[in-house]
Design a protein around this motif. Structure first.
Motif, PDB file in Angstrom:
ATOM      1  N   SER A 172      37.899  67.233  20.477  1.00 28.36           N
ATOM      2  CA  SER A 172      38.883  67.331  19.391  1.00 28.36           C
ATOM      3  C   SER A 172      39.247  65.961  18.835  1.00 28.36           C
ATOM      4  O   SER A 172      39.689  65.846  17.694  1.00 28.36           O
ATOM      5  CB  SER A 172      40.147  68.041  19.879  1.00 28.36           C
ATOM      6  OG  SER A 172      40.783  67.279  20.897  1.00 28.36           O
ATOM      7  N   ALA A 173      39.067  64.913  19.630  1.00 28.79           N
ATOM      8  CA  ALA A 173      39.402  63.557  19.181  1.00 28.79           C
ATOM      9  C   ALA A 173      38.344  62.587  19.699  1.00 28.79           C
ATOM     10  O   ALA A 173      38.616  61.779  20.597  1.00 28.79           O
ATOM     11  CB  ALA A 173      40.796  63.167  19.672  1.00 28.79           C
ATOM     12  N   PRO A 174      37.113  62.654  19.153  1.00 25.33           N
ATOM     13  CA  PRO A 174      36.021  61.827  19.677  1.00 25.33           C
ATOM     14  C   PRO A 174      36.286  60.333  19.607  1.00 25.33           C
ATOM     15  O   PRO A 174      35.889  59.582  20.498  1.00 25.33           O
ATOM     16  CB  PRO A 174      34.824  62.230  18.804  1.00 25.33           C
ATOM     17  CG  PRO A 174      35.400  62.895  17.600  1.00 25.33           C
ATOM     18  CD  PRO A 174      36.666  63.513  18.045  1.00 25.33           C
ATOM     19  N   ASP A 175      36.955  59.876  18.550  1.00 23.92           N
ATOM     20  CA  ASP A 175      37.225  58.445  18.435  1.00 23.92           C
ATOM     21  C   ASP A 175      38.177  57.967  19.529  1.00 23.92           C
ATOM     22  O   ASP A 175      38.037  56.862  20.056  1.00 23.92           O
ATOM     23  CB  ASP A 175      37.828  58.121  17.058  1.00 23.92           C
ATOM     24  CG  ASP A 175      36.796  58.267  15.951  1.00 23.92           C
ATOM     25  OD1 ASP A 175      35.591  58.192  16.255  1.00 23.92           O
ATOM     26  OD2 ASP A 175      37.199  58.466  14.789  1.00 23.92           O
ATOM     27  N   ALA A 176      39.139  58.826  19.880  1.00 25.05           N
ATOM     28  CA  ALA A 176      40.109  58.456  20.928  1.00 25.05           C
ATOM     29  C   ALA A 176      39.511  58.601  22.316  1.00 25.05           C
ATOM     30  O   ALA A 176      39.817  57.814  23.222  1.00 25.05           O
ATOM     31  CB  ALA A 176      41.359  59.322  20.803  1.00 25.05           C
ATOM     32  N   SER A 177      38.648  59.587  22.503  1.00 23.27           N
ATOM     33  CA  SER A 177      38.070  59.843  23.831  1.00 23.27           C
ATOM     34  C   SER A 177      37.024  58.810  24.219  1.00 23.27           C
ATOM     35  O   SER A 177      36.818  58.536  25.399  1.00 23.27           O
ATOM     36  CB  SER A 177      37.446  61.242  23.878  1.00 23.27           C
ATOM     37  OG  SER A 177      38.395  62.229  23.597  1.00 23.27           O
ATOM     38  N   GLY A 178      36.345  58.257  23.222  1.00 24.86           N
ATOM     39  CA  GLY A 178      35.266  57.321  23.507  1.00 24.86           C
ATOM     40  C   GLY A 178      33.928  58.030  23.480  1.00 24.86           C
ATOM     41  O   GLY A 178      33.838  59.228  23.764  1.00 24.86           O
ATOM     42  N   PRO A 179      32.867  57.318  23.141  1.00 24.95           N
ATOM     43  CA  PRO A 179      31.545  57.950  22.974  1.00 24.95           C
ATOM     44  C   PRO A 179      30.982  58.575  24.235  1.00 24.95           C
ATOM     45  O   PRO A 179      30.370  59.636  24.189  1.00 24.95           O
ATOM     46  CB  PRO A 179      30.663  56.801  22.475  1.00 24.95           C
ATOM     47  CG  PRO A 179      31.369  55.546  22.883  1.00 24.95           C
ATOM     48  CD  PRO A 179      32.822  55.877  22.823  1.00 24.95           C
ATOM     49  N   SER A 180      31.160  57.919  25.388  1.00 26.97           N
ATOM     50  CA  SER A 180      30.590  58.467  26.627  1.00 26.97           C
ATOM     51  C   SER A 180      31.245  59.786  27.005  1.00 26.97           C
ATOM     52  O   SER A 180      30.568  60.752  27.370  1.00 26.97           O
ATOM     53  CB  SER A 180      30.743  57.458  27.767  1.00 26.97           C
ATOM     54  OG  SER A 180      29.941  56.323  27.542  1.00 26.97           O
ATOM     55  N   ALA A 181      32.581  59.830  26.924  1.00 22.45           N
ATOM     56  CA  ALA A 181      33.289  61.065  27.260  1.00 22.45           C
ATOM     57  C   ALA A 181      32.958  62.177  26.273  1.00 22.45           C
ATOM     58  O   ALA A 181      32.842  63.353  26.653  1.00 22.45           O
ATOM     59  CB  ALA A 181      34.802  60.813  27.282  1.00 22.45           C
ATOM     60  N   THR A 182      32.767  61.816  24.997  1.00 21.52           N
ATOM     61  CA  THR A 182      32.442  62.822  23.990  1.00 21.52           C
ATOM     62  C   THR A 182      31.062  63.416  24.255  1.00 21.52           C
ATOM     63  O   THR A 182      30.869  64.638  24.213  1.00 21.52           O
ATOM     64  CB  THR A 182      32.478  62.199  22.583  1.00 21.52           C
ATOM     65  OG1 THR A 182      33.774  61.642  22.351  1.00 21.52           O
ATOM     66  CG2 THR A 182      32.192  63.253  21.523  1.00 21.52           C
ATOM     67  N   ARG A 183      30.077  62.558  24.518  1.00 23.00           N
ATOM     68  CA  ARG A 183      28.728  63.062  24.829  1.00 23.00           C
ATOM     69  C   ARG A 183      28.753  63.908  26.103  1.00 23.00           C
ATOM     70  O   ARG A 183      28.076  64.935  26.189  1.00 23.00           O
ATOM     71  CB  ARG A 183      27.763  61.900  24.988  1.00 23.00           C
ATOM     72  CG  ARG A 183      27.399  61.193  23.697  1.00 23.00           C
ATOM     73  CD  ARG A 183      26.319  60.167  23.931  1.00 23.00           C
ATOM     74  NE  ARG A 183      25.093  60.807  24.380  1.00 23.00           N
ATOM     75  CZ  ARG A 183      24.080  60.155  24.942  1.00 23.00           C
ATOM     76  NH1 ARG A 183      24.158  58.861  25.163  1.00 23.00           N
ATOM     77  NH2 ARG A 183      23.001  60.814  25.319  1.00 23.00           N
ATOM     78  N   ALA A 184      29.538  63.469  27.089  1.00 21.14           N
ATOM     79  CA  ALA A 184      29.660  64.233  28.330  1.00 21.14           C
ATOM     80  C   ALA A 184      30.234  65.616  28.052  1.00 21.14           C
ATOM     81  O   ALA A 184      29.774  66.620  28.596  1.00 21.14           O
ATOM     82  CB  ALA A 184      30.545  63.482  29.319  1.00 21.14           C
ATOM     83  N   ALA A 185      31.237  65.669  27.166  1.00 18.70           N
ATOM     84  CA  ALA A 185      31.880  66.947  26.851  1.00 18.70           C
ATOM     85  C   ALA A 185      30.898  67.912  26.200  1.00 18.70           C
ATOM     86  O   ALA A 185      30.879  69.106  26.515  1.00 18.70           O
ATOM     87  CB  ALA A 185      33.078  66.705  25.935  1.00 18.70           C
ATOM     88  N   TYR A 186      30.069  67.414  25.296  1.00 19.52           N
ATOM     89  CA  TYR A 186      29.097  68.294  24.648  1.00 19.52           C
ATOM     90  C   TYR A 186      28.031  68.775  25.642  1.00 19.52           C
ATOM     91  O   TYR A 186      27.540  69.900  25.547  1.00 19.52           O
ATOM     92  CB  TYR A 186      28.456  67.600  23.457  1.00 19.52           C
ATOM     93  CG  TYR A 186      29.322  67.624  22.216  1.00 19.52           C
ATOM     94  CD1 TYR A 186      29.678  68.834  21.626  1.00 19.52           C
ATOM     95  CD2 TYR A 186      29.789  66.455  21.633  1.00 19.52           C
ATOM     96  CE1 TYR A 186      30.484  68.880  20.492  1.00 19.52           C
ATOM     97  CE2 TYR A 186      30.593  66.488  20.493  1.00 19.52           C
ATOM     98  CZ  TYR A 186      30.938  67.703  19.933  1.00 19.52           C
ATOM     99  OH  TYR A 186      31.739  67.749  18.814  1.00 19.52           O
ATOM    100  N   ALA A 187      27.658  67.908  26.584  1.00 19.74           N
ATOM    101  CA  ALA A 187      26.693  68.325  27.611  1.00 19.74           C
ATOM    102  C   ALA A 187      27.283  69.455  28.458  1.00 19.74           C
ATOM    103  O   ALA A 187      26.605  70.444  28.774  1.00 19.74           O
ATOM    104  CB  ALA A 187      26.313  67.138  28.493  1.00 19.74           C
ATOM    105  N   VAL A 188      28.561  69.307  28.825  1.00 23.86           N
ATOM    106  CA  VAL A 188      29.238  70.340  29.622  1.00 23.86           C
ATOM    107  C   VAL A 188      29.400  71.615  28.811  1.00 23.86           C
ATOM    108  O   VAL A 188      29.187  72.724  29.316  1.00 23.86           O
ATOM    109  CB  VAL A 188      30.613  69.821  30.105  1.00 23.86           C
ATOM    110  CG1 VAL A 188      31.389  70.940  30.816  1.00 23.86           C
ATOM    111  CG2 VAL A 188      30.430  68.637  31.047  1.00 23.86           C
ATOM    112  N   LEU A 189      29.757  71.477  27.528  1.00 23.44           N
ATOM    113  CA  LEU A 189      29.925  72.646  26.669  1.00 23.44           C
ATOM    114  C   LEU A 189      28.611  73.418  26.543  1.00 23.44           C
ATOM    115  O   LEU A 189      28.595  74.659  26.615  1.00 23.44           O
ATOM    116  CB  LEU A 189      30.409  72.210  25.282  1.00 23.44           C
ATOM    117  CG  LEU A 189      30.607  73.331  24.257  1.00 23.44           C
ATOM    118  CD1 LEU A 189      31.688  74.303  24.717  1.00 23.44           C
ATOM    119  CD2 LEU A 189      30.957  72.750  22.890  1.00 23.44           C
ATOM    120  N   ALA A 190      27.504  72.701  26.368  1.00 26.90           N
ATOM    121  CA  ALA A 190      26.198  73.362  26.269  1.00 26.90           C
ATOM    122  C   ALA A 190      25.914  74.181  27.521  1.00 26.90           C
ATOM    123  O   ALA A 190      25.388  75.296  27.450  1.00 26.90           O
ATOM    124  CB  ALA A 190      25.099  72.329  26.045  1.00 26.90           C
TER     125      ALA A 190
END
Length: 341
Positions: free
Chosen positions: A189-207
């Protein structure tokens, strides 16, 4: 000896020492010798690998880390099950690899840890909890301090764990599924605040969650919020990409690639009931076509470098893979034309 050669031990100069060592490992683990050995020998070899991993945990080459993780995974899979003490020891050695700088090491460590959970399911809940704790800390840190280190590796590991453990008799406790999904919502929901690594991790988990039956209890239309970063106006996307430089641009495109892989997982979930989800599937088709158009016309040619070019190629492949999942009926003519080009 082959693994130690990968780490530069006992080699005084042959330039082909590493390729030869890798060839030896490929032959041993994939071409027959391993099949001849029994379980006792497999367990003995796994113990030796654990000692090597512990011996060189501070100073290990990339080739050594990849080799020992791959060999450990193959042996664990060959054994099928391991004892508690052995599982605990291996997990302690594998977890630190999830903070390595190389994405190849992160992926191999994630696969090795998920194989271990299959071989000794009783540690699954604790391992998943560990991954979630690290990911939540990374999201809170926003990529700005040491807490963010290892986010991508633990994301890969959590995604692999959810996929493997969901198939076991013990299954995954509902609270851990909810916790994993909450992490995805927060980071995406807030990729800029979460940081790129956490955002990519979240999409991997979501998949991974989207591929697990009954893991996500949310209407398909509501799941589209996760893909807002891909739905921006072409001009707005281009303006943003123009401002980004170096690592920042790569981070953005890599995050979009991770989002596309999650979108592919969503599409696979929706085609199971194509008629019921026809409207959402058509929206996904249009989204993919629009993003492809934005990527093809992106004003980043002057920034081209080998890493950027490779990232764009991977993005294009992710787009094609996701589009290929969609049923023909949901693909608008303009979307088909865009992908055919």
């Amino acid at each position: 000896q082959a693994l130690e050669a990968l780490n530069g031990v006992g080699t005084k100069g042959p330039a082909n020492a590493v390729p030869l060592a890798q060839a030896c490992l490929v032959y041993f683990f994939h071409s027959g010798p391993l099949e001849v050995l029994g379980n006792a020998s497999h367990a003995f070899l796994l113990g030796r690998l654990a000692k090597l991993m512990d011996k060189y945990k501070q100073k290990a080459s990339l080739a050594f880390r990849l080799g020992i993780l791959q060999c450990s995974r193959l042996l664990i899979q060959k054994l099928g099950s391991v004892e508690e003490e052995e599982a605990e020891g291996l997990l302690k050695l594998i977890l630190p690899q999830l903070s390595h700088d190389s994405e190849l090491v992160l992926q191999e460590a994630a696969l090795a840890s998920s194989s271990l959970l299959f071989a000794y399911p009783k540690i699954s809940e604790r391992a998943i909890n560990t991954h979630l704790e690290r990911l939540n800390a990374a999201t809170a840190a926003g990529g700005k301090d040491k807490a963010a280190g290892g986010a991508l590796g633990h994301g890969f590991a959590l995604a692999a764990a959810l996929s493997v453990v969901s198939k076991l008799e013990l299954g995954i406790p509902e609270r851990l599924l909810r916790g994993s999904f909450r992490f995805c919502e927060l980071a995406c929901s807030a990729p800029d605040a979460s940081g790129p690594s956490a955002t990519r991790a979240a999409y991997a988990v979501l998949a991974s969650l989207l591929s697990v039956e009954d893991a996500v209890d949310m209407p398909p239309r509501d799941l589209l919020k996760f893909f807002d970063p891909l739905t921006g106006d072409k001009a707005a996307l281009h303006a943003r990409w123009k401002k980004l430089k170096g690592r920042g641009l790569l981070d953005e495109l890599e995050s979009h690639g991770s989002a596309l892989r999650a979108l592919e997982s969503l599409a696979r979930r929706l085609v199971a009931d194509e008629k019921q989800n026809a409207e959402v599937l058509q929206f996904l088709s249009q989204l993919l076509a629009q993003y492809l158009s934005a990527l093809v016309e992106a004003p980043i040619a002057g920034k081209a470098g080998e890493e950027l070019a490779l990232t764009i190629q991977q993005l294009q492949l992710s787009l094609v893979r996701a589009f290929a999942v969609l049923p023909v009926a949901s693909s608008a003519p303009k979307a088909k034309q865009q992908f055919l080009k």
